[in-house]
Structures are given as C-alpha cells and as structure tokens.
Design a protein around this motif. Structure first.
Motif, PDB file in Angstrom:
ATOM      1  N   ALA A  44      58.799  47.527  84.611  1.00 25.10           N
ATOM      2  CA  ALA A  44      58.633  46.153  84.813  1.00 25.10           C
ATOM      3  C   ALA A  44      60.774  45.963  83.985  1.00 25.10           C
ATOM      4  O   ALA A  44      60.630  44.759  84.869  1.00 25.10           O
ATOM      5  CB  ALA A  44      58.087  45.866  83.170  1.00 25.10           C
ATOM      6  N   GLY A  45      61.046  46.249  82.790  1.00 26.46           N
ATOM      7  CA  GLY A  45      62.603  45.949  83.418  1.00 26.46           C
ATOM      8  C   GLY A  45      63.111  46.371  84.070  1.00 26.46           C
ATOM      9  O   GLY A  45      64.168  45.680  84.480  1.00 26.46           O
ATOM     10  N   ALA A  46      62.973  47.505  84.915  1.00 24.44           N
ATOM     11  CA  ALA A  46      64.251  47.215  86.366  1.00 24.44           C
ATOM     12  C   ALA A  46      63.684  46.240  87.580  1.00 24.44           C
ATOM     13  O   ALA A  46      64.530  46.446  87.778  1.00 24.44           O
ATOM     14  CB  ALA A  46      63.463  49.076  86.302  1.00 24.44           C
ATOM     15  N   VAL A  47      62.501  46.375  87.469  1.00 25.23           N
ATOM     16  CA  VAL A  47      62.366  45.795  88.592  1.00 25.23           C
ATOM     17  C   VAL A  47      63.115  43.986  88.371  1.00 25.23           C
ATOM     18  O   VAL A  47      63.554  43.250  89.055  1.00 25.23           O
ATOM     19  CB  VAL A  47      60.693  45.552  88.797  1.00 25.23           C
ATOM     20  CG1 VAL A  47      59.997  44.089  90.263  1.00 25.23           C
ATOM     21  CG2 VAL A  47      60.516  46.579  89.620  1.00 25.23           C
ATOM     22  N   SER A 227      45.435  35.336  86.936  1.00 18.49           N
ATOM     23  CA  SER A 227      45.920  36.330  87.735  1.00 18.49           C
ATOM     24  C   SER A 227      46.975  35.832  87.767  1.00 18.49           C
ATOM     25  O   SER A 227      48.044  35.366  86.887  1.00 18.49           O
ATOM     26  CB  SER A 227      45.645  35.096  89.508  1.00 18.49           C
ATOM     27  OG  SER A 227      46.167  33.814  88.719  1.00 18.49           O
ATOM     28  N   PRO A 228      48.071  36.791  88.679  1.00 21.12           N
ATOM     29  CA  PRO A 228      49.477  37.131  88.810  1.00 21.12           C
ATOM     30  C   PRO A 228      50.041  35.975  88.837  1.00 21.12           C
ATOM     31  O   PRO A 228      51.252  35.781  87.631  1.00 21.12           O
ATOM     32  CB  PRO A 228      49.512  38.312  90.044  1.00 21.12           C
ATOM     33  CG  PRO A 228      48.010  38.892  90.620  1.00 21.12           C
ATOM     34  CD  PRO A 228      47.635  37.956  89.778  1.00 21.12           C
ATOM     35  N   PHE A 308      54.346  44.735  83.560  1.00 25.70           N
ATOM     36  CA  PHE A 308      54.189  45.132  82.700  1.00 25.70           C
ATOM     37  C   PHE A 308      52.517  45.132  83.335  1.00 25.70           C
ATOM     38  O   PHE A 308      51.698  46.176  82.917  1.00 25.70           O
ATOM     39  CB  PHE A 308      54.284  44.737  81.132  1.00 25.70           C
ATOM     40  CG  PHE A 308      53.984  46.094  80.177  1.00 25.70           C
ATOM     41  CD1 PHE A 308      54.806  47.439  80.477  1.00 25.70           C
ATOM     42  CD2 PHE A 308      52.525  45.207  79.339  1.00 25.70           C
ATOM     43  CE1 PHE A 308      53.520  47.919  79.242  1.00 25.70           C
ATOM     44  CE2 PHE A 308      52.384  46.347  78.538  1.00 25.70           C
ATOM     45  CZ  PHE A 308      52.763  47.008  78.589  1.00 25.70           C
ATOM     46  N   ASP A 309      51.460  44.371  82.972  1.00 26.18           N
ATOM     47  CA  ASP A 309      50.400  43.883  83.297  1.00 26.18           C
ATOM     48  C   ASP A 309      50.069  44.617  83.914  1.00 26.18           C
ATOM     49  O   ASP A 309      48.793  45.710  83.951  1.00 26.18           O
ATOM     50  CB  ASP A 309      49.965  42.927  82.654  1.00 26.18           C
ATOM     51  CG  ASP A 309      49.921  42.184  81.219  1.00 26.18           C
ATOM     52  OD1 ASP A 309      50.029  42.993  80.029  1.00 26.18           O
ATOM     53  OD2 ASP A 309      50.075  40.944  81.227  1.00 26.18           O
ATOM     54  N   LEU A 310      50.144  44.124  85.362  1.00 26.37           N
ATOM     55  CA  LEU A 310      49.078  44.600  86.391  1.00 26.37           C
ATOM     56  C   LEU A 310      49.227  46.340  86.624  1.00 26.37           C
ATOM     57  O   LEU A 310      48.509  47.044  87.131  1.00 26.37           O
ATOM     58  CB  LEU A 310      50.223  44.296  87.254  1.00 26.37           C
ATOM     59  CG  LEU A 310      49.908  42.496  87.663  1.00 26.37           C
ATOM     60  CD1 LEU A 310      50.226  42.047  88.935  1.00 26.37           C
ATOM     61  CD2 LEU A 310      48.639  41.628  87.770  1.00 26.37           C
ATOM     62  N   LEU A 324      37.886  48.597  83.518  1.00 27.35           N
ATOM     63  CA  LEU A 324      39.162  48.657  82.712  1.00 27.35           C
ATOM     64  C   LEU A 324      40.457  47.835  83.220  1.00 27.35           C
ATOM     65  O   LEU A 324      41.125  47.563  83.944  1.00 27.35           O
ATOM     66  CB  LEU A 324      39.936  50.282  82.125  1.00 27.35           C
ATOM     67  CG  LEU A 324      38.822  50.793  80.912  1.00 27.35           C
ATOM     68  CD1 LEU A 324      39.408  51.457  80.915  1.00 27.35           C
ATOM     69  CD2 LEU A 324      39.135  49.766  79.753  1.00 27.35           C
ATOM     70  N   GLN A 325      40.341  46.461  82.397  1.00 25.48           N
ATOM     71  CA  GLN A 325      41.444  45.885  82.525  1.00 25.48           C
ATOM     72  C   GLN A 325      41.585  45.571  81.342  1.00 25.48           C
ATOM     73  O   GLN A 325      40.837  45.732  80.339  1.00 25.48           O
ATOM     74  CB  GLN A 325      41.329  44.174  83.211  1.00 25.48           C
ATOM     75  CG  GLN A 325      40.620  44.863  84.278  1.00 25.48           C
ATOM     76  CD  GLN A 325      40.077  43.243  85.238  1.00 25.48           C
ATOM     77  OE1 GLN A 325      41.122  42.775  84.637  1.00 25.48           O
ATOM     78  NE2 GLN A 325      40.836  43.239  86.594  1.00 25.48           N
TER      79      GLN A 325
END
Length: 326
Positions: A44-47, A227-228, A308-310, A324-325
C-alpha cells in the motif's frame, strides 16, 4: 475398582490432547495475520507514494524554501522546468529513499493499527466489533507514532535527497555517511519532535475518518464491504482531514530536516515557527504548499487505504477461501 483406576488416565488423555493441539494452530493463525498486515501495508505504501512522487518532491521543495510567492501555478511550473532541465525521471528523484522509508513505515503502521485495534477492543470489550470513536482515534495515533519512531532517519534522508542536486548525494548510503561525518549522528533525528507531534493528529484522524466512513457506509447501505471506488473516496477524505490538521508541523519538520543544506539554523519547534511566521507570514509560511497537498494527499491516502484493504482481502481468500472479507 481396578477397571475404574485403569480408565481414569485414558479419559484424562483424551480431554487434554485437543487443548494442546489448538495452541500451535492459534499461534500460526496470529502469525499469518501479522504477516498479511505487513505485506499489505508495504504494498500500500509503495504504490501510493510512487503514484504521487513528483508532487511529493515539489511539496518538499516548497516547504524547504523561504520564498513567500509560491503558488499552485508556480508548483506546476517548477515540475515542468525540472522535467525540461533534468529529465522525466528526475521527477522521481529521492523516490528510492522514499521506498526504503515508506515500505517499512507503511508495513509497521498498518500492522500496528490492526494490533492496536485488537488490543483496545479487548480492553474496552469490543472484541470482533467496531471500536467507538475515541479508541478508534487512539489506535490510529499509536500506529502512526510507532511507525515514525522506527523509520525516522530514513525520512530525514529522503528529505535531503529531494531538495539537493543529484551531484551532492550519490546514494542513500552516501547521505547517511555525509550527514554523520559533517553534521553528527544526532542530525538524523533533527525534526523528530514535530514529526511525532504531527503524526498523532494525522494518523489518528486519518484512520479514524476511514474506519468511521466504512462503518457508516455499512450501516446505511446494508452492504458489508464498500466497493473499491468507495474505499478510494473514504481514503481521500481521511487524507484531506488528517493532513490539513497536521500540516504546520509538517512544514516545521521539513525546515528542520533540510536546514543543514539550505543555510538555516533551527534549534527548536517554537523558534522555527516564530521565524517562519516573522519572515513569511502565518498562512503563507506555515501552510505553504497546502493547496498542493490537497491534491496529493487525498490521492495518496486513498490509494494506500484501498490497496491495503484489497490486498488483505485477497490474501485471506487465498488462505481461507472466498468467504472471508475485511
């Protein structure tokens, strides 16, 4: 009676074995959870940081400058001139140092946030449920503080590389060597106090806002997961609120970090603030570059939370199946 004596140990063994077998399984599950959080946070941080690196570098140059006439137009002009004079990839100068810092920072921050949520949930009796507002804010603040304390010298190096010509520092290691030799090791922690003071409201409000918006969304939409695009929007709101609240301390931190190469001497937070306000004014000094941050910050934080979430959801599906989500 003899039969009764013989049967006792057999029954005892049958009761104990399942209990002892559960302990390693629970430990392995906890280790997988921590590893998933670390991996998801690092990605997440890198992207997020790579996506906004040109704006991030320009913001640091704004914050390190004492000029009072900088504007959004000047920012985009600066980006364009940097591209013409130094080439396209120069817009990402210092991004390698950013990656060295942000990957462990984001990994630690997101993982710590998950752990602090669990600890506070157990403490306040919210096991498995969403935290109430105050513990939600505390979990975010503690997560940000933990990550900042561990990775701060890398933030200093990244700031130096962003505001100096490439001839001055040839690599990340070279920055560490020159700072240690010419300015002393304590320089690697210059600006640490305003960083911690700034990260408490920033991380606290960011995580608080994102978690709160997800909770409100679930209550009003009836959907368990946003949703995203909705996650991006919630993350953007979180970044906007968090960064606006902590921005003056971010300016002070950058001034103290880059003082050694820009010809200034800042000895404390209050003196730095006083000098900035005296020479440049309150708004144009302590909020310099904020308009750019309103573009960069929401994009970066939105991408970060969503990634991060996805990634968490994907890793859990791979390990436990699609049910699981997060």
């Amino acid at each position: 009676m003899g039969n009764g004596v013989r049967e006792g140990p057999v029954e005892f063994q049958r009761d104990v074995e399942p209990v002892t077998a559960r302990i390693p399984a629970e430990d392995n599950q906890e280790k997988k959870k921590v590893l998933n959080s670390l991996m998801s946070g690092a990605l997440a941080g890198a992207v997020a940081k790579t996506a906004v690196a040109p704006l991030d570098r320009t913001k640091i140059m704004f914050q390190g400058s004492s000029r009072a006439d900088l504007s959004p137009q000047e920012a985009y002009r600066l980006i364009y001139h940097t591209y013409l004079n130094e080439g396209f990839w120069s817009l990402w100068r210092g991004n390698s140092a950013t990656m060295v810092r942000v990957i462990p920072y984001a990994a630690i921050q997101f993982c710590a946030h998950e752990e602090y949520k669990q600890i506070l949930g157990n403490y306040y009796g919210f096991q498995g449920k969403a935290l109430t507002p105050f513990p939600r804010f505390i979990a975010g603040s503690l997560a940000g503080t933990t990550a900042a304390m561990v990775t701060y010298p890398l933030d200093m190096v990244r700031a130096r590389m962003a505001v100096t010509p490439k001839e001055m520092y040839s690599s990340i290691v070279h920055v560490f060597i020159r700072i240690s030799r010419e300015e002393g090791l304590k320089t690697l922690y210059r600006g640490f106090t305003p960083t911690i003071l700034g990260v408490i409201p920033y991380a606290g409000l960011s995580f608080f806002t994102y978690e709160t918006l997800k909770k409100v969304h679930a209550e009003h939409s009836g959907k368990a997961q946003p949703s995203p695009p909705e996650r991006l929007l919630f993350g953007a709101c979180a970044g906007l609120i968090g960064q606006s609240a902590s921005y003056p301390l971010d300016v002070v931190r950058r001034r103290m970090q880059t003082a050694g190469v820009l010809g200034h001497t800042y000895s404390s937070i209050l003196l730095t603030m006083q000098e900035i306000v005296r020479e440049e004014g309150l708004i144009r000094g302590l909020y310099k570059g904020l308009s750019m941050n309103w573009v960069k910050g929401p994009i970066a934080v939105g991408i970060s939370f969503t990634t991060f979430d996805l990634t968490q959801i994907l890793l859990r599906k791979l390990q436990h199946g699609p049910g699981l989500q997060r």
